[in-house]
Design an enzyme around this catalytic site. Structure first.
Site, PDB file in Angstrom:
ATOM      1  N   ARG A  45       0.819  -1.209   0.000  1.00  0.00           N
ATOM      2  CA  ARG A  45       0.000   0.000   0.000  1.00  0.00           C
ATOM      3  C   ARG A  45       0.856   1.264   0.000  1.00  0.00           C
ATOM      4  O   ARG A  45       0.522   2.243  -0.682  1.00  0.00           O
ATOM      5  CB  ARG A  45      -0.951  -0.019   1.206  1.00  0.00           C
ATOM      6  CG  ARG A  45      -2.000   1.064   1.135  1.00  0.00           C
ATOM      7  CD  ARG A  45      -3.217   0.770   2.020  1.00  0.00           C
ATOM      8  NE  ARG A  45      -4.312   1.624   1.606  1.00  0.00           N
ATOM      9  CZ  ARG A  45      -4.824   2.599   2.356  1.00  0.00           C
ATOM     10  NH1 ARG A  45      -4.361   2.813   3.571  1.00  0.00           N
ATOM     11  NH2 ARG A  45      -5.796   3.342   1.897  1.00  0.00           N
ATOM     12  N   HIS A  49       0.625   4.069  -2.789  1.00  0.00           N
ATOM     13  CA  HIS A  49       0.245   5.445  -2.458  1.00  0.00           C
ATOM     14  C   HIS A  49       1.361   6.446  -2.742  1.00  0.00           C
ATOM     15  O   HIS A  49       1.086   7.600  -3.072  1.00  0.00           O
ATOM     16  CB  HIS A  49      -0.225   5.551  -1.007  1.00  0.00           C
ATOM     17  CG  HIS A  49      -1.646   5.138  -0.825  1.00  0.00           C
ATOM     18  ND1 HIS A  49      -2.442   5.570   0.207  1.00  0.00           N
ATOM     19  CD2 HIS A  49      -2.435   4.329  -1.569  1.00  0.00           C
ATOM     20  CE1 HIS A  49      -3.657   5.044   0.103  1.00  0.00           C
ATOM     21  NE2 HIS A  49      -3.662   4.273  -0.962  1.00  0.00           N
ATOM     22  N   HIS A 172      -5.967  -6.219  -3.808  1.00  0.00           N
ATOM     23  CA  HIS A 172      -6.804  -6.334  -2.606  1.00  0.00           C
ATOM     24  C   HIS A 172      -6.986  -7.776  -2.143  1.00  0.00           C
ATOM     25  O   HIS A 172      -7.702  -8.018  -1.177  1.00  0.00           O
ATOM     26  CB  HIS A 172      -8.159  -5.628  -2.819  1.00  0.00           C
ATOM     27  CG  HIS A 172      -8.050  -4.124  -2.725  1.00  0.00           C
ATOM     28  ND1 HIS A 172      -9.067  -3.275  -3.092  1.00  0.00           N
ATOM     29  CD2 HIS A 172      -7.035  -3.327  -2.292  1.00  0.00           C
ATOM     30  CE1 HIS A 172      -8.678  -2.017  -2.888  1.00  0.00           C
ATOM     31  NE2 HIS A 172      -7.455  -2.021  -2.416  1.00  0.00           N
ATOM     32  N   TRP A 188     -10.695  -8.882   2.333  1.00  0.00           N
ATOM     33  CA  TRP A 188     -11.341  -9.227   1.071  1.00  0.00           C
ATOM     34  C   TRP A 188     -11.438 -10.743   0.879  1.00  0.00           C
ATOM     35  O   TRP A 188     -12.096 -11.203  -0.039  1.00  0.00           O
ATOM     36  CB  TRP A 188     -10.574  -8.619  -0.098  1.00  0.00           C
ATOM     37  CG  TRP A 188     -10.663  -7.121  -0.191  1.00  0.00           C
ATOM     38  CD1 TRP A 188     -11.634  -6.423  -0.855  1.00  0.00           C
ATOM     39  CD2 TRP A 188      -9.772  -6.145   0.342  1.00  0.00           C
ATOM     40  NE1 TRP A 188     -11.384  -5.069  -0.758  1.00  0.00           N
ATOM     41  CE2 TRP A 188     -10.258  -4.863  -0.029  1.00  0.00           C
ATOM     42  CE3 TRP A 188      -8.594  -6.195   1.112  1.00  0.00           C
ATOM     43  CZ2 TRP A 188      -9.614  -3.675   0.332  1.00  0.00           C
ATOM     44  CZ3 TRP A 188      -7.957  -5.009   1.465  1.00  0.00           C
ATOM     45  CH2 TRP A 188      -8.472  -3.776   1.082  1.00  0.00           C
TER      46      TRP A 188
END
Ligand code: CCH
Length: 289
Positions: A45, A49, A172, A188
């Site tokens: 992540r 990002h 995910h 998920w």
């Protein structure tokens, strides 16, 4: 303008493999993080990002300048929770302080995917730390409540096509949402630290129900305790996206191939690499045993 990579001529693949190994070993050692999910997902992540601020319309943002190290960017509400990834990487940076922050964040994201049994991610160094005043404004990361046209339009900012968009969101399979970070809650799927096509299988096959969570936000929940963000569920609600979701649910190799290509493009957004700079392909810890 376009940022030109400046690879450090005194460093070879061996030096970067050493950084990879230190990150990989720390992921193994600190496996209790986030109820035994470990640090892999949060490292993917932070890599995404730090790259996801890129805007091809004015060629600003992206992973090149390593500006995630500055308060203004790490404190973007969209980055809630990522301080833990930055803190995880601090001792790695201290030991290998010749590496740029942009290279470190993206290399950590490559390490995390490979160590979670994902595809090989070819990676090129040469990002150069830029000063604080080049930090992009907050708010460039995607809104999880978006529908399919929002998602397509959002990733258009990088020049990504439908294949690249759907493949990328397949990340995910890793990790979970945290109420305190994003206002959404739950994983998920079942194997939150294994890179696989489980996201697509679950998106197609679970019995999803739109519900309000404890923060008052609507998310899709399944009887097995899995969740989907509205922006994830949007991939079922658009015929072109849905075709790709089905293809990846049926063929993990296809997903791995398309994901690797799109992830490389994401991590290299806004960077021009010298034509003769060959990517490095790192060995996993298992392959070195
Ligand atoms: Fe994501 N993501 N993501 N995501 N993401 C969240 C968590 C992870 C969106 C929203 C969220 C990508 C695309 C999108 C990961 C990788 C990628 C969370 C929960 C939200 C919300 C954060 C929390 O609560 O801690 C949206 C919207 C989009 C696009 O439309 C892409 C692209 C990637 C990587 C290639 C990973 C991994 C996580 C899990 C992090 C963790 O802490 O477990």
């Amino acid at each position: 303008g376009l940022n030109v990579a400046i690879p450090n001529k005194s460093k070879s693949i061996k030096d970067y493999q050493n950084v990879y190994n230190d990150i990989a070993e720390k992921i193994r050692e600190e496996d209790e993080f986030d109820n035994y999910i470990g640090y892999g997902p949060i490292l993917v992540r932070i890599a995404w990002h730090s790259s996801g601020t890129f805007d091809k319309n004015n060629m600003t943002g992206g992973s090149f300048g390593g500006t995630m190290r500055f308060k203004k960017e790490i404190n973007d509400p969209s980055n809630a929770g990522l301080k833990q990834a930055d803190e995880f990487l601090a001792p790695i940076y201290k030991k290998h302080s010749w590496i740029s922050h942009g290279d470190l964040y993206t290399l950590a994201g490559v390490t995390a995917v490979q160590e979670a049994q994902g595809p090989k991610i070819p990676w090129r160094p040469g990002r150069v730390d830029q000063p604080e005043n080049t930090t992009p404004e907050n708010g460039r990361l995607p809104d999880a409540t978006g529908d399919s046209s929002y998602v397509r339009n959002y990733f258009g900012r990088f020049g990504f096509n439908d294949t690249e968009i759907v493949a990328l969101i397949g990340a995910h399979c890793l990790g979970k949402t945290h109420l305190e970070n994003s206002g959404f809650e739950g994983p998920w799927g079942a194997a939150s630290n294994v890179f696989s096509n489980e996201f697509f299988v679950n998106l197609l096959n679970e019995n999803w129900k739109l519900q309000k969570n404890a923060a008052g936000n609507e998310q899709y929940d399944s009887p097995k305790g899995y969740m989907m963000l509205p922006a994830d569920f949007a991939l079922r609600q658009d015929n072109k996206f849905l075709k790709l979701v089905k293809a990846y649910a049926n063929d993990q190799d296809l997903f791995f191939n398309d994901f690797a290509k799109a992830y490389v493009k994401l991590l290299e957004s806004g960077i021009h690499f010298p034509a003769d700079q060959k990517p490095f392909i790192f060995k996993t810890l298992d392959e070195q045993e």
